[in-house]
Design a protein around this motif. Structure first.
Motif, PDB file in Angstrom:
ATOM      1  N   GLY A   1       0.807  -1.213   0.000  1.00  0.00           N
ATOM      2  CA  GLY A   1       0.000   0.000   0.000  1.00  0.00           C
ATOM      3  C   GLY A   1       0.843   1.267   0.000  1.00  0.00           C
ATOM      4  N   VAL A   2       1.926   1.280   0.798  1.00  0.00           N
ATOM      5  CA  VAL A   2       2.809   2.450   0.841  1.00  0.00           C
ATOM      6  C   VAL A   2       3.484   2.663  -0.508  1.00  0.00           C
ATOM      7  CG1 VAL A   2       4.927   3.377   1.847  1.00  0.00           C
ATOM      8  CG2 VAL A   2       3.193   2.355   3.322  1.00  0.00           C
ATOM      9  N   SER A   3       3.980   1.588  -1.111  1.00  0.00           N
ATOM     10  CA  SER A   3       4.635   1.726  -2.416  1.00  0.00           C
ATOM     11  C   SER A   3       3.634   2.169  -3.479  1.00  0.00           C
ATOM     12  CB  SER A   3       5.302   0.411  -2.820  1.00  0.00           C
ATOM     13  OG  SER A   3       4.349  -0.628  -2.960  1.00  0.00           O
ATOM     14  N   LEU A   4       2.390   1.685  -3.398  1.00  0.00           N
ATOM     15  CA  LEU A   4       1.357   2.120  -4.336  1.00  0.00           C
ATOM     16  C   LEU A   4       1.096   3.614  -4.204  1.00  0.00           C
ATOM     17  CD1 LEU A   4      -0.911   1.740  -6.392  1.00  0.00           C
ATOM     18  CD2 LEU A   4      -2.382   0.947  -4.527  1.00  0.00           C
ATOM     19  N   LEU A   5       1.000   4.085  -2.974  1.00  0.00           N
ATOM     20  CA  LEU A   5       0.772   5.513  -2.740  1.00  0.00           C
ATOM     21  C   LEU A   5       1.917   6.346  -3.311  1.00  0.00           C
ATOM     22  CD1 LEU A   5      -0.936   7.748  -1.448  1.00  0.00           C
ATOM     23  CD2 LEU A   5       0.302   7.352   0.689  1.00  0.00           C
ATOM     24  N   ILE A   6       3.148   5.876  -3.110  1.00  0.00           N
ATOM     25  CA  ILE A   6       4.307   6.595  -3.653  1.00  0.00           C
ATOM     26  C   ILE A   6       4.248   6.628  -5.178  1.00  0.00           C
ATOM     27  CG2 ILE A   6       6.819   6.533  -3.884  1.00  0.00           C
ATOM     28  CD1 ILE A   6       6.912   5.346  -1.044  1.00  0.00           C
TER      29      ILE A   6
ATOM     30  N   PHE B   1       1.922  10.852 -11.142  1.00  0.00           N
ATOM     31  CA  PHE B   1       1.156  12.019 -11.555  1.00  0.00           C
ATOM     32  C   PHE B   1       2.037  13.255 -11.669  1.00  0.00           C
ATOM     33  CE2 PHE B   1      -2.707   9.589 -10.466  1.00  0.00           C
ATOM     34  CZ  PHE B   1      -3.482   9.932 -11.567  1.00  0.00           C
ATOM     35  N   LEU B   2       3.064  13.347 -10.826  1.00  0.00           N
ATOM     36  CA  LEU B   2       3.972  14.481 -10.919  1.00  0.00           C
ATOM     37  C   LEU B   2       4.855  14.383 -12.162  1.00  0.00           C
ATOM     38  CD1 LEU B   2       5.132  14.985  -7.207  1.00  0.00           C
ATOM     39  CD2 LEU B   2       3.707  16.518  -8.571  1.00  0.00           C
ATOM     40  N   VAL B   3       5.522  13.248 -12.329  1.00  0.00           N
ATOM     41  CA  VAL B   3       6.488  13.098 -13.415  1.00  0.00           C
ATOM     42  C   VAL B   3       5.799  12.963 -14.764  1.00  0.00           C
ATOM     43  CG1 VAL B   3       8.340  11.657 -14.333  1.00  0.00           C
ATOM     44  CG2 VAL B   3       8.211  12.098 -11.873  1.00  0.00           C
ATOM     45  N   PHE B   4       4.935  11.960 -14.879  1.00  0.00           N
ATOM     46  CA  PHE B   4       4.327  11.720 -16.178  1.00  0.00           C
ATOM     47  C   PHE B   4       3.214  12.719 -16.467  1.00  0.00           C
ATOM     48  CE2 PHE B   4       6.048   7.547 -14.867  1.00  0.00           C
ATOM     49  CZ  PHE B   4       7.007   7.446 -15.863  1.00  0.00           C
ATOM     50  N   GLY B   5       2.598  13.248 -15.414  1.00  0.00           N
ATOM     51  CA  GLY B   5       1.636  14.322 -15.630  1.00  0.00           C
ATOM     52  C   GLY B   5       2.305  15.544 -16.239  1.00  0.00           C
ATOM     53  N   THR B   6       3.529  15.861 -15.766  1.00  0.00           N
ATOM     54  CA  THR B   6       4.285  16.963 -16.345  1.00  0.00           C
ATOM     55  C   THR B   6       4.652  16.674 -17.796  1.00  0.00           C
ATOM     56  OG1 THR B   6       5.211  17.509 -14.172  1.00  0.00           O
ATOM     57  CG2 THR B   6       6.366  18.373 -16.097  1.00  0.00           C
ATOM     58  N   GLY B   7       5.040  15.424 -18.066  1.00  0.00           N
ATOM     59  CA  GLY B   7       5.374  15.049 -19.445  1.00  0.00           C
ATOM     60  C   GLY B   7       4.194  15.173 -20.380  1.00  0.00           C
ATOM     61  N   VAL B   8       3.028  14.707 -19.932  1.00  0.00           N
ATOM     62  CA  VAL B   8       1.826  14.812 -20.753  1.00  0.00           C
ATOM     63  C   VAL B   8       1.456  16.273 -20.978  1.00  0.00           C
ATOM     64  CG1 VAL B   8      -0.661  14.343 -20.811  1.00  0.00           C
ATOM     65  CG2 VAL B   8       0.934  12.542 -20.101  1.00  0.00           C
ATOM     66  N   TYR B   9       1.584  17.079 -19.919  1.00  0.00           N
ATOM     67  CA  TYR B   9       1.297  18.507 -20.053  1.00  0.00           C
ATOM     68  C   TYR B   9       2.216  19.153 -21.080  1.00  0.00           C
ATOM     69  CZ  TYR B   9       1.003  23.457 -18.775  1.00  0.00           C
ATOM     70  OH  TYR B   9       0.859  24.817 -18.813  1.00  0.00           O
ATOM     71  N   TYR B  10       3.484  18.768 -21.071  1.00  0.00           N
ATOM     72  CA  TYR B  10       4.435  19.316 -22.038  1.00  0.00           C
ATOM     73  C   TYR B  10       4.063  18.905 -23.461  1.00  0.00           C
ATOM     74  CZ  TYR B  10       8.874  20.344 -24.333  1.00  0.00           C
ATOM     75  OH  TYR B  10       9.829  20.815 -25.187  1.00  0.00           O
ATOM     76  N   MET B  11       3.650  17.645 -23.639  1.00  0.00           N
ATOM     77  CA  MET B  11       3.223  17.192 -24.966  1.00  0.00           C
ATOM     78  C   MET B  11       2.012  17.992 -25.440  1.00  0.00           C
ATOM     79  SD  MET B  11       3.654  13.058 -24.463  1.00  0.00           S
ATOM     80  CE  MET B  11       3.209  12.622 -26.143  1.00  0.00           C
ATOM     81  N   LEU B  12       1.078  18.235 -24.541  1.00  0.00           N
ATOM     82  CA  LEU B  12      -0.108  19.007 -24.916  1.00  0.00           C
ATOM     83  C   LEU B  12       0.264  20.447 -25.255  1.00  0.00           C
ATOM     84  CD1 LEU B  12      -2.679  17.677 -22.279  1.00  0.00           C
ATOM     85  CD2 LEU B  12      -2.588  17.135 -24.726  1.00  0.00           C
TER      86      LEU B  12
END
Length: 473
Positions: A416-421, A427-438
């Motif tokens: 559960g802890v690793s899932l939360l991490i 969302f921080l890393v890949f969310g930023t990447g997706v935002y950059y692509m958009l």
């Protein structure tokens, strides 16, 4: 990707189900980026080939623009893929021990043949415009595209073996290869390889078409925008009907080799003799063993799944309760995928009509429709993979090795802890990447005068990553 729920009821979140949820979360993020890379790499090869053949610079402009999207997607795909390799060791030690002699080898082949090929030519493709000749650069682009397809081949071979295993023996509690050709070319592999490859092209096609439509709505009518829009629609016109045909063949294959999965997808509990109805919508109930509030069309299930009026399809009650996939998930994910497929078909047919009427670039309602459908390829891809993987449950290797046997001896708190991490970091890393692509897509391709003098020949190559492409630009 592992299923999220048990085959009979909503489970408590013990270590096993948390591990399944964690893998489902990470692989759902991951699969999107290789799909973009696979489709975009082929598109780039076509664009550069057209530029070399015609000498029209707007094809190079399009290449330079879309190669940025490809590069970001490729990088995020590699990073997110490494995480899953670790998960096999940390969360799925039982599976790695049992199936490693086969699946480990197949994934090693993927690294040795595809990853090294892509890595070897990627730098030349992205940064070698003024360093190698035109033909050498085009060869590098083609090799990157071929590498993505080889990677797809091996990944699908491994996953398809888990769906329809053959060519193996079990010795001392481990899988060992007996016939590699049977292992690789297992019964579901050709259908799933074709289905996934076409899906990746469709993902890229809708992203390109939606980007073109967005800039047409903003009033742009330059060639890079119009060509992106037009070429994507031509590609989707070819691939969307083909995907429906391939999907139908894949369904027939699944009915033969994984009948419980088909019964769960259809929300079918009783074996109906003399013709099976299709449940258009409904609420499958694993406890009550029925699909509530079902809206049915008589005999349509037989027509779709057996290509006959009175074909017989096994119901879920034909299988032990502990061997049934969790129908409420796959019932709806399949319908999401199929429903989006029908909307895609409608879109490309409307595009043909508008093209014939000379209104393709002026029909704003259609362009809004294309923008709205931009993420449809990704959503359909995820829905299809959830259907495939949850439908395989409760097996990791179908009919051979159960998911409950596959997990590592961890407690729920650790997983559960690793899932939360993972959730926070992804969302921080890949969310930023997706935002950059958009952001890049929002800027759109630009038309550059390639015949104008540059202060330095490398400036043309620098156009790939200009300062104004920063996230806040």
């Amino acid at each position: 990707m592992r299923g999220r729920l048990s085959s009979t009821a909503m489970p408590i979140l013990d270590a096993l189900h948390l591990a399944r949820l964690q893998f489902a979360f990470t692989v759902s993020f991951h699969i999107v980026f290789p799909a973009i890379s696979i489709g975009m790499a082929a598109f780039l090869a076509v664009l550069e080939g057209l530029w070399l053949k015609t000498g029209k610079d707007y094809y190079k402009d399009m290449f330079l623009f879309w190669s940025k999207i490809f590069a970001v997607g490729f990088g995020m795909g590699v990073v997110s893929g490494v995480v899953m390799s670790y998960e096999f060791g940390t969360n799925w030690g039982g599976f790695s021990t049992f199936a490693g002699p086969i699946t480990g080898v197949l994934l090693t082949y993927e690294v040795l043949t595809a990853f090294f090929l892509e890595a070897g030519f990627l730098g030349v493709m992205l940064f070698g415009w003024d360093k190698v000749g035109r033909r050498a650069h085009f060869f590098a682009t083609v090799m990157v595209a071929v590498g993505t397809l080889i990677s797809t081949f091996w990944i699908l071979a491994s996953n398809s073996f888990m769906q329809t295993p053959q060519g193996y023996s079990i010795v001392d509690g481990k899988l060992y290869p007996q016939d590699w050709l049977k292992i690789i070319f297992n019964p579901s592999f050709p259908y799933r390889l074709a289905h996934m490859t076409i899906a990746a092209f469709i993902v890229a096609g809708f992203l390109v078409a939606a980007t073109g439509a967005y800039h047409l709505l903003k009033g742009r009518r330059d060639e890079p925008v119009k060509r992106s829009f037009s070429m994507a629609l031509w590609m989707l016109l070819l691939l969307t009907p083909l995907q429906i045909v391939v999907g139908d063949a894949h369904g027939l294959n699944t009915r033969q080799y994984q009948p419980a999965k088909i019964a769960a997808i259809e929300g079918l509990w009783e074996t109906e003799h003399g013709g099976t109805a299709l449940n258009l919508v409904g609420l499958p109930d694993m406890q009550a063993e029925q699909t509530k509030y079902a809206i049915q069309i008589p005999h349509l299930g037989s027509l779709i799944l057996t290509h006959s009026w009175d074909g017989e399809i096994k119901g879920l009650k034909e299988f032990p309760a502990q061997d049934r996939p969790y129908s409420p998930i796959v019932f709806w994910t399949f319908r999401i995928m199929a429903g989006l497929g029908m909307l895609m078909l409608l879109l490309v047919l409307l595009g043909v009509l508008l093209r014939k009427g000379g209104k393709l670039y002026e029909a704003r309602w259609f362009q809004r429709f294309v923008v709205l459908m931009g993420p449809s390829g990704i959503i359909a891809l995820l829905a299809g993979w959830i259907t495939t993987e949850v439908g395989r449950q409760p097996w990791t290797v179908y009919g051979v090795f159960r998911t409950s046997q596959s997990a590592s001896p961890l407690d729920a708190q650790q997983v559960g802890v690793s899932l939360l991490i993972f959730v926070v970091v992804y969302f921080l890393v890949f969310g930023t990447g997706v935002y950059y692509m958009l952001k890049l897509m929002g800027k759109g391709p630009t038309h550059v005068d390639h015949h104008a003098a540059h202060p330095h020949p490398a400036l043309e190559n620098r156009a790939m990553f200009r300062p104004q492409d920063a996230i806040d630009g």
